[in-house]
Design an enzyme around this catalytic site. Structure first.
Site, PDB file in Angstrom:
ATOM      1  N   ASP A 120       0.859  -1.168   0.000  1.00  0.00           N
ATOM      2  CA  ASP A 120       0.000   0.000   0.000  1.00  0.00           C
ATOM      3  C   ASP A 120       0.910   1.237   0.000  1.00  0.00           C
ATOM      4  O   ASP A 120       2.142   1.135   0.068  1.00  0.00           O
ATOM      5  CB  ASP A 120      -0.957  -0.023   1.202  1.00  0.00           C
ATOM      6  CG  ASP A 120      -2.229   0.764   0.918  1.00  0.00           C
ATOM      7  OD1 ASP A 120      -3.291   0.442   1.462  1.00  0.00           O
ATOM      8  OD2 ASP A 120      -2.148   1.707   0.105  1.00  0.00           O
TER       9      ASP A 120
HETATM   10  C1  GLC Z   1      -4.282   4.276  -0.357  1.00  0.00           C
HETATM   11  C2  GLC Z   1      -5.219   3.126  -0.058  1.00  0.00           C
HETATM   12  C3  GLC Z   1      -5.273   2.080  -1.141  1.00  0.00           C
HETATM   13  C4  GLC Z   1      -5.070   2.733  -2.486  1.00  0.00           C
HETATM   14  C5  GLC Z   1      -3.640   3.268  -2.515  1.00  0.00           C
HETATM   15  C6  GLC Z   1      -3.324   3.983  -3.838  1.00  0.00           C
HETATM   16  O1  GLC Z   1      -3.570   4.630   0.788  1.00  0.00           O
HETATM   17  O2  GLC Z   1      -5.001   2.438   1.163  1.00  0.00           O
HETATM   18  O3  GLC Z   1      -6.543   1.435  -1.044  1.00  0.00           O
HETATM   19  O4  GLC Z   1      -5.234   1.769  -3.523  1.00  0.00           O
HETATM   20  O5  GLC Z   1      -3.382   4.149  -1.432  1.00  0.00           O
HETATM   21  O6  GLC Z   1      -4.106   5.107  -3.982  1.00  0.00           O
END
Ligand code: GLC
Length: 703
Positions: A247
């Site tokens: 993430d």
């Molecule tokens: C965010 C979210 C995730 C998302 C990623 C990219 O922090 O936790 O669900 O896909 O970053 O935007």
């Protein structure tokens, strides 16, 4: 490949602040030429993606194509209801169609990879990300996870209108203590296996090509350093063979978790645990070449991650044609089409849940002399889109007020007043709202929680509607006209006063681009609502976590018995249970029966129930089947959803529905955490919600 080129394939850069705007400096061009970019987050558009791809393919030593990824969660340009709303449709085919359309639009903009579906089970509505998933139930959540994967990835991942899906966030992110986002998760192995892993298993079985690791720890081990779950369970037990992506910045956050002293250790922990692609924190590229050279990082560990990324690019067809997804013409002709709008309108209609309709205030007649349309959501666009709105544009959105104005008869006068702002009272606006209500024959009040009060980092300690909006409803209700509330929210809310005093409540979630038309279709009765709650609505936040498939305990709650599991100050029951939803017509359930009174553990039993539309209108009904294992070696929930069918019946029409219950439906994880079907009686319930009383029993015999 050099070590740096290998690590480059594992690096994902956030292009949202730079490459995604023709006027912005192209800060990653040099990295592309050096082969240090495996993928971008947030770079889309046929021309911008082609520009970046040309540099990677034609100006770098190895010419490896780049992946373009983004969050396409409930539509791309045409927005569908937020995922929790889609789940409320209990219509797997509709949700798959929505995902298919999202992929057609996103790939037309050059995207190869989306970070969806979010498949986290959520039993705590204080957690703002409950809006992004399919609610509290494993069976519904698993069905929706698989449907979205099928819709996004289609049958051929190399086609120019299919994209790599991502099951996220692995795992148990929704079990954060206190419902506070990113917080500690500490659950039993059994809960992990019975509640939080199954939707990921369903996504893997549907062929999902990517999984995103979750921010949280489980039992002291942060997910981004969790080899047991990311490799042994996800790959070893579930057979996942795609790419694990971190993430946002989460690899580096292993330092904040306190398990890594610095970025190199963080990178080593994550790559060894099984995180193939590092989103934005660059510890792999900056810190790991030295670790490879001094032997702390085994080449095989690095190579297997690189192989997975290259295999994903191969499966997408990028080595055959790196520019396959870069087409300005497709951008123009494949987004926000009339068919896509029509599909969004249909899914939105199906997502609405009629929580209450005493006295049949709804549907409204189109021939009312005067209709008041009041509330901060009546003439609102941005809120209709919900969170994670991709490239959706407010100017595309049809507001409830506009749609109602175009839907009513020529003789109907529509009066509008805002009545209050989303979060603050406005005495002048309130007075105006009272005035138009007094003039009207009926009033629709559009209230809710601002879309930005749910989603990531949007946890709340209260589930109440903003006080200004509660005051607005109370004031208008006191005037005594036929009144219906249309409620917008990304989570269950504690709406006890509305439930007690307002005749009709239609839950609309955040319906997407076609919000207004879908609402008008239901308000005026062109379509009867049939959505069902995918999450329990509590009476009080103090009840949380509260969910329908709870255990019995040794002292099941009984209002008449003092020493049982209940509260002094509020009923232990929910305000509205999982699976709840009303219709403009009425249905009766008859002749629930099983094909055999006794079966062996490996057998399948058929369950039949007859549904009759006993009302005067055609309508959909979501027939739900629940099962209880009456006595087992491990405590079992009071009931668990094990089947649902959304069917349409005309007045007086009857239909017998057939469900099949096999080992997968009857088993649970035994003391050894292996699935088992134990002998004994099972009770089957069928009806229109999780409190359906109609039941029948059968018995499993033999071991
Ligand atoms: C965010 C979210 C995730 C998302 C990623 C990219 O922090 O936790 O669900 O896909 O970053 O935007």
């Amino acid at each position: 490949m050099t070590v740096e080129e290998k690590l480059g394939q594992l690096e994902q850069f956030d292009a949202r602040a730079s490459m995604n705007d023709a006027s912005e400096p192209k800060i990653y061009d040099e990295k592309l030429r050096l082969g240090r970019v495996g993928s971008f987050l947030g770079l889309s558009g046929a021309s911008l993606t082609r520009r970046a791809q040309r540099i990677a393919v034609e100006q770098s030593r190895l010419g490896i194509p780049v992946l373009f990824a983004d969050d396409v969660v409930h539509g791309f340009r045409t927005l569908f209801p937020v995922p929790l709303g889609e789940a409320a449709s209990f219509d797997v085919d509709a949700v798959e169609r929505a995902a298919r359309i999202a992929a057609v639009e996103a790939t037309a903009y050059g995207l190869h990879w989306t970070y969806a579906p979010m498949v986290d089970i959520a039993r705590d509505p204080r957690w703002g990300r409950i809006v992004e998933g399919s609610g509290e139930d494993v069976y519904l959540g698993s069905a929706m996870a698989a449907a979205r994967v099928r819709g996004l990835q289609g049958k051929d991942l190399a086609a120019n209108d299919t994209m790599m899906a991502t099951a996220k966030h692995f795992v148990a992110y929704g079990a954060a203590e206190g419902g506070r986002d990113y917080n500690t998760v500490d659950i039993s192995q059994r809960t992990l296996y019975e509640t939080y892993l199954p939707p990921f298993r369903a996504a893997v079985e549907a062929g999902v090509q990517s999984v995103m690791a979750a921010f949280n720890e489980i039992g002291g081990v942060p997910m981004h350093a969790n080899h047991e779950l990311l490799t042994t369970v996800l790959r070893g037990q579930m057979g996942f063979d795609g790419v694990v992506v971190s993430d946002f910045h989460a690899v580096h956050e292993l330092i904040d978790h306190g398990v890594a002293a610095g970025p190199q250790e963080a990178g080593l922990l994550a790559l060894r645990a099984g995180v193939d692609v590092e989103m934005t924190s660059e510890t792999y590229l900056r810190q790991l070449p030295a670790a490879v050279r001094d032997g702390r990082l085994a080449t095989e560990v690095l190579d297997q991650a690189v192989r997975r990324v290259l295999r994903a690019k191969h499966r997408l067809g990028l080595f055959d044609d790196p520019y396959r997804y870069c087409s300005e013409s497709r951008e123009r002709v494949r987004t926000l089409t009339p068919l896509h709008r029509q599909a969004a309108r249909e899914v939105a209609r199906k997502s609405f849940v009629l929580l209450k309709n005493e006295g049949g205030v709804l549907p409204l007649s189109r021939r009312l002399a005067t209709l008041a349309v009041v509330g901060p959501f009546a003439d609102e666009r941005r809120n209709m889109m919900g969170s994670w709105a991709a490239i959706g544009r407010v100017e595309d959105v049809v507001t409830p007020l506009d749609a109602i104005r175009s839907a009513v008869g020529a003789g109907t006068r529509v009066l509008h007043a805002k009545g209050a702002s989303l979060k603050a009272a406005d005495p002048v606006a309130l007075a105006e709202a009272e005035r138009v209500t007094r003039e009207a024959d009926a009033v629709l009040v559009f209230v809710g929680e601002d879309y930005d009060m749910s989603g990531e980092a949007r946890s709340r300690s209260s589930l109440d509607l903003p006080e200004a909006q509660q005051a607005l409803v109370r004031a208008l209700q006191a005037i005594g006209k036929p009144l219906a509330v249309v409620l917008f929210t990304g989570r269950p809310l504690t709406i006890g006063w509305l439930a007690q005093h307002v005749s009709s409540i239609l839950l609309a979630w955040y319906p997407g681009t076609e919000a207004g038309h879908a609402i008008a279709d239901v308000i005026f009765g062109d379509h009867s609502p049939a959505g069902r709650l995918p999450v329990t609505f509590p009476r009080a936040v103090g009840q949380v976590p509260i969910y329908y498939n709870h255990k019995r305990t040794g002292r099941p709650p009984d209002a008449a018995v003092e020493h049982t599991s209940k509260y002094l100050d509020v009923s232990w029951t929910p305000l509205y249970p999982f699976g709840h939803g009303l219709s403009y017509t009425s249905f009766e359930y008859l002749d629930l029966n099983v094909s055999a009174q006794k079966i062996h553990p490996a057998d399948t039993v058929e369950v039949r129930v007859t549904l009759v539309n006993t009302g005067t209108r055609a309508g959909d009904e979501v027939v739900q089947l629940y099962v209880r294992d009456d006595v087992a070696s491990i405590t079992r929930p009071v009931r668990q959803l094990r089947g649902f069918q959304r069917v349409h019946l005309d007045p007086d029409e009857r239909r017998t529905l057939v469900f099949k219950l096999g080992p997968a439906d009857l088993s649970f994880y035994g003391s050894d955490l292996q699935p088992v079907v134990e002998p004994g009686t099972f009770t089957v319930f069928a009806g229109g919600s999780s409190v359906a009383p109609l039941s029948v029993q059968f018995e499993v015999v033999g071991s």
